[in-house]
Design an enzyme around this catalytic site. Structure first.
Site, PDB file in Angstrom:
ATOM      1  N   ASP A  64     -46.881 -23.505  37.305  1.00 39.98           N
ATOM      2  CA  ASP A  64     -47.375 -24.412  36.272  1.00 39.98           C
ATOM      3  C   ASP A  64     -48.097 -23.661  35.154  1.00 39.98           C
ATOM      4  OD1 ASP A  64     -46.328 -26.502  37.679  1.00 39.98           O
ATOM      5  OD2 ASP A  64     -48.232 -27.281  38.423  1.00 39.98           O
ATOM      6  N   GLY A  65     -48.753 -22.533  35.484  1.00 40.56           N
ATOM      7  CA  GLY A  65     -49.419 -21.753  34.451  1.00 40.56           C
ATOM      8  C   GLY A  65     -48.452 -21.203  33.436  1.00 40.56           C
ATOM      9  N   THR A 180     -53.659 -33.560  38.395  1.00 44.41           N
ATOM     10  CA  THR A 180     -53.413 -32.844  39.648  1.00 44.41           C
ATOM     11  C   THR A 180     -53.996 -31.436  39.626  1.00 44.41           C
ATOM     12  OG1 THR A 180     -51.293 -31.951  38.859  1.00 44.41           O
ATOM     13  CG2 THR A 180     -51.250 -34.107  39.937  1.00 44.41           C
TER      14      THR A 180
END
Length: 274
Positions: A64-65, A180
């Protein structure tokens, strides 16, 4: 067609996949751009991430980064996320399916002149004389340091009505996507991506107001008071220092993230939080 590729830095697997994908695209007469770090690993010319908004598709390979990094360069260019074997909230495509998934988007573009996409909201943070790039996950307004003796005196208003006031480490405003991430670690709620809204979460507030989910059309204002400087942080990467008294406005941005390719299963992706 122009496809830009961003791969997780320092990872041999993502570099190899980026190389394989580049070769397949070039053989299909597609123009391919690579971010500078990935290009250096592959020994080919690269481009700055800021230029990727001129591509027709951006492919993010990693976690996700990496997706967040790619999204700041892509702006409203569609993004397809490839995960590293673990289903993520932003990266729905498995590595073994990546080449074919991207080639499917190439075929879609050539047939229709555009890509089918779905949108995720971003947040815009601004002050009296500044505005930061839009946030995919969250905007945080916090003291220069956290914990005992740190934090900031804040007042939070939603559409002009006061919601919370007092001393806190900070205030976190997150999109459903960002719910999240950092928001969850601050005891904020999960928000399903189908919900039209975003969440305001106090960070270690002295008086402890609970998190609040507001409508996507709401405007959240955070007034920072006191004598010590504070900082506004976008997606954990981009910072703006503010000197009290200062007003920070957060609202839905005009440039959503446009997602290409298959959608991830939200509840399947939740398993990575266990």
């Amino acid at each position: 067609m122009k496809v830009a590729i961003v791969a997780q830095w320092g990872n041999d697997r993502t570099a190899r996949l980026a190389g394989d994908l580049r070769e397949r695209l070039v053989s299909a007469d597609v123009t391919v751009w690579l971010d500078a770090a990935t290009a250096d690993e592959l020994g080919v010319p690269g481009r700055p991430i800021e230029a990727f908004d001129a591509a027709d598709l951006v492919v993010s390979i990693g976690g996700d980064g990496t997706f967040l990094f790619a999204a700041h360069g892509a702006r409203t260019t569609p993004i397809l996320g490839v995960n590293l074997g673990e289903v993520g909230f932003l990266n729905a495509v498995n590595p073994e399916d990546a080449v074919e998934a991207v080639m499917e988007e190439v075929r879609n573009f050539r047939e229709a002149g555009e890509l089918p996409t779905r949108s995720m909201p971003r947040l815009a943070a601004s002050g009296e004389d500044w505005q930061l790039p839009s946030a995919v996950n969250e905007v945080v307004v916090q003291g220069a340091r956290r914990g005992h003796g740190g934090g900031a005196s804040v007042e939070v208003r939603v559409d002009g009505s006061r919601y919370a006031t007092g001393h806190a480490d900070g205030v976190l405003i997150a999109t459903p996507t960002g719910s999240t991430a950092y928001n969850l670690s601050e005891d904020g709620p999960l928000i399903h991506p189908g919900v039209s809204g975003f969440v305001v979460t106090e960070m270690a507030g002295a008086q402890g107001m609970p998190p609040l989910v507001v409508d996507r059309d709401a405007t959240v204002s955070v007034t920072v008071e006191g004598t010590e400087n504070a900082v506004v942080v976008v997606d954990g990467r981009i910072r703006e220092r503010v000197e009290p008294p200062a007003d920070v406005t957060v609202e839905i941005a005009e440039d959503p993230v446009r997602m290409a390719g298959p959608a991830s299963d939200f509840f399947e992706a939740l398993k990575k939080l266990e």
